[in-house]
Design an enzyme around this catalytic site. Sequence first.
Site, PDB file in Angstrom:
ATOM      1  N   CYS A 106       0.832  -1.206   0.000  1.00 11.14           N
ATOM      2  CA  CYS A 106       0.000   0.000   0.000  1.00 11.14           C
ATOM      3  C   CYS A 106       0.863   1.251   0.000  1.00 11.14           C
ATOM      4  CB  CYS A 106      -0.919   0.005   1.222  1.00 11.14           C
ATOM      5  SG  CYS A 106      -2.216  -1.256   1.161  1.00 11.14           S
ATOM      6  N   CYS A 145      13.578   5.884  -4.604  1.00 12.10           N
ATOM      7  CA  CYS A 145      12.135   5.611  -4.584  1.00 12.10           C
ATOM      8  C   CYS A 145      11.582   6.211  -3.301  1.00 12.10           C
ATOM      9  CB  CYS A 145      11.849   4.114  -4.683  1.00 12.10           C
ATOM     10  SG  CYS A 145      12.425   3.156  -3.266  1.00 12.10           S
TER      11      CYS A 145
END
EC number: 2.7.7.80
Length: 463
Positions: free
Chosen positions: A223, A416
């Site tokens: 998520c 990231c």
Amino acid sequence: MARTVRDAAWVLGAIAGRDGRDNYTLASPHPISENTHRVTHERIIPDVTRSSQLKLRSAKVLIVGAGGLGCPAAQYLAGAGVGTLGLVDGDTVESSNLHRQVLHRSKNVGKLKVDSAIESLRDLNPHPTYIAHRAHLAPQDAADIFKNYDLILDCTDNPATRYLISDTAVLLGKPLVSASALRTEGQLMVLNNPPRSVGDKTGGPCYRCVFPRPPPANSIMSCADGGILGPVVGTMGVLQALEAIKVITATDEEVKPPSLHIFSAYSSPLFRTIKLRSRRPNCAVCSGEASVTLETVKSGSTDYVFFCGSVGPEKLLLPEERISPREYRTKYPVTASSEAIGTVTKEPTIIDVREKVQFDICSLENSINIPISSILSSATKTAQNNEVANGSNPLPPWLPADIASSDSIDPIYVVCRLGNDSQIAVKRLKELGLDRGGERVVADIRGGLRAWREQVDPEWPEY
């Protein structure tokens, strides 16, 4: 059905063991009769009988995961009057959890999720027994925890734990309600129901029966990386509570055939149902040919991390293939003169592998966006990649020509959000031969943009 919101609340209050004024009447010798009397002006729900309510009050339910799924599931089970609720989780509450993990509050950021959740549940209903298991579920502890409960809810978000939960539930004869949610979609299953012994073909299928092989490790998205719409995971958690109530209150004759329910927020209809087969005749845990036992689980012989191909992020790259945000900024500082004009000194290429929707929220100056999904979908074998680097084959469509040029040896750093996908990307880029046999630096910025906020720029947006 109730004709007003207020009347609807009275009906739900009756199920939960409360009256219309939120006064608990559990100590009454005839609590069901008294609460039913308060809603005689409404239809009585035929599926919720006095016997059903007594079953709920004597039930012991374990919820593994106190996040987006576990919070609404626990909330509705506590409201329904389940006698004992156990919660397993080792994480702490973060501000980014609050939009979907509805039991947690801003004041509890930094607190263990199980303690935060139980605090809210006691405010809702102080009568159930709440048990906190303040650690992530581990193979050596799973059986000792599960044996004290009647029903298990899998509210986790990683394959290795899902297989561990299912295996342990089957081996101990516990039914399991499993759900998942990502982005705008969710799935729901009731497994090992009825919970027959290992080798009994009449028992309900387990997680391995439905998914005998785990998904490729590089295809798994959390998520945190993929995003999640709060009402989606809330819907799945509420449905887990509903299925749990049905399992607890059902008779043997009422057990339904196993099904996989698929929810998609932007589809019409919202739900699809796929009928599942019974137990697989060669299942590794619930068939007569089972190789997974409580002993192999507890001893570690059944290696869930290896089975799922999951490698801890710290094991993907060598230390020399990584650099911290602080080290990076020290190596490539912002000069005083360039700060004045809002630019930085010449830096290596920074590849941001977040998906475009996240890249558009915020990005490092001069970084370029190549989503990890593009890198993984276009990755080829190492031998072919070497040919690509030498120019004998067309370049992958996502790889800019100036970076792939055989003349370029400028360093490449990959970033990231959390420092996981960037490591995978570094390995892929090296497989493509972009490190020029070690002559070119291709490295990961350790900890991602979250670490960048902590070590370099406290004003960096957190989402």
